[in-house]
Design a protein around this motif. Structure first.
Motif, short mmCIF file in Angstrom:
data_model
loop_
_atom_site.label_atom_id
_atom_site.label_comp_id
_atom_site.label_asym_id
_atom_site.label_seq_id
_atom_site.Cartn_x
_atom_site.Cartn_y
_atom_site.Cartn_z
N GLU A 60 0.86 -1.34 -0.24
CA GLU A 60 0.03 -0.06 -0.03
C GLU A 60 0.88 1.36 0.01
O GLU A 60 0.57 2.20 -0.69
N ALA A 74 1.87 1.92 -3.55
CA ALA A 74 0.74 2.25 -4.28
C ALA A 74 0.55 3.72 -4.15
O ALA A 74 0.45 4.47 -5.03
N LEU A 75 0.65 4.12 -2.63
CA LEU A 75 0.45 5.61 -2.52
C LEU A 75 1.36 6.53 -2.95
O LEU A 75 1.16 7.60 -3.29
N SER A 79 3.24 5.93 -5.67
CA SER A 79 3.08 6.04 -7.15
C SER A 79 1.89 6.88 -7.47
O SER A 79 1.88 7.94 -8.27
N ALA A 80 0.75 7.19 -6.77
CA ALA A 80 -0.35 7.87 -6.73
C ALA A 80 0.10 9.23 -6.73
O ALA A 80 -0.33 10.18 -7.29
N ARG A 81 0.90 9.27 -5.63
CA ARG A 81 1.32 10.70 -5.39
C ARG A 81 2.14 11.41 -6.45
O ARG A 81 1.92 12.54 -6.78
N GLY A 115 1.90 10.62 -9.57
CA GLY A 115 0.82 11.20 -10.63
C GLY A 115 0.10 12.37 -10.33
O GLY A 115 0.19 13.05 -11.50
N CYS A 116 -0.13 12.52 -9.13
CA CYS A 116 -0.57 13.88 -8.83
C CYS A 116 0.24 15.01 -9.22
O CYS A 116 -0.20 16.07 -9.91
N GLU A 173 -6.00 15.69 -3.11
CA GLU A 173 -5.87 14.58 -3.14
C GLU A 173 -4.15 14.10 -2.69
O GLU A 173 -4.06 12.97 -2.09
N ASP A 174 -3.48 14.97 -3.01
CA ASP A 174 -1.88 14.74 -2.70
C ASP A 174 -2.06 14.64 -0.83
O ASP A 174 -1.05 14.01 -0.77
N ILE A 184 -3.53 11.40 0.23
CA ILE A 184 -2.57 10.43 -0.07
C ILE A 184 -1.45 10.44 1.07
O ILE A 184 -0.94 9.42 1.55
#
Length: 210
Positions: free
Chosen positions: A11, A14-15, A17-19, A21-22, A85-86, A89
């Motif tokens: 997790e 994954a977070l 990577s999501a950050r 992307g943001c 969103e960042d 995260i």
């Protein structure tokens, strides 16, 4: 315990990577807006030279600047969403980090980033623990807000010029006031959103009170 560590690590990745992307989305949108501003100003320069800054130029300038302001407004809104969103995260990563310290308390002094999922922890995680007043001017949304406000000021100055044929001082003051009001409105909009953040995402591991 090993299953929990594996899940937390997955997790965490994954977070992260999501950050990433943001941040890329935020930079891309800001770059597109600034590129649009640059291209429009160049086009207006050529148009003004060709039209000798006549009525055609004025009409084009008013239309294009209004369009740029709208683009800047929606860019600011989207960047604000990405920023939130960042932050969420980052809260998630802080919770995982906090769990690491519960599993192995000796790790607490090894982490350089926050283990608290609140705004104070977020500020520390972003390097804002010892921030000065000007630190609030650094985010991308502040840059977009400033540029859009300058555009609003220029638009107001042009409108005042062509409608009432005011002196240069009045035109300049009108432009500055319009830009300042625009900054205040944008600041109030973004501040209101951030104030509601902890209401929707209450912290599980708040920072210790000083």
């Amino acid at each position: 315990m090993s299953d929990e560590i594996s899940i937390l690590t997955t997790e965490h990745m994954a977070l992260q990577s999501a950050r990433l992307g943001c941040l890329q989305d935020m930079q891309g949108r800001a770059s597109m807006f600034l590129t649009s501003v640059s291209g429009t100003l160049v086009a207006l320069g050529f148009l003004g030279a060709a039209d000798h800054f006549g009525r055609g130029f004025v009409l084009s300038a008013v239309t294009l600047l209004a369009t740029l302001w709208v683009v800047g407004f929606f860019t600011l809104l989207r960047i604000g969403q990405i920023d939130l969103e960042d932050a969420i995260i980052t809260f998630g990563i802080a919770r995982i980090r906090h769990r690491y310290t519960e599993i192995e308390p000796s790790l607490q002094d090894r982490f350089v980033r926050s283990i608290h999922d609140d705004l104070r922890g977020l500020s520390a995680d972003m390097g804002g623990g010892n921030a000065r007043w000007w630190q609030g001017l650094m985010p991308t949304q502040s840059l977009v807000s400033f540029v859009a406000s300058v555009i609003a000021g220029a638009e107001a100055a042009i409108i005042v010029t062509i409608t009432v044929h005011a002196p240069l001082l009045v035109v300049a003051v009108s432009g500055i006031l319009a830009g300042a009001i625009n900054v205040l409105l944008f600041t109030r909009l973004t501040t209101k959103v951030w104030k509601n953040l902890e209401q929707h995402f209450p912290p599980h591991y708040p920072s210790p009170q000083k």
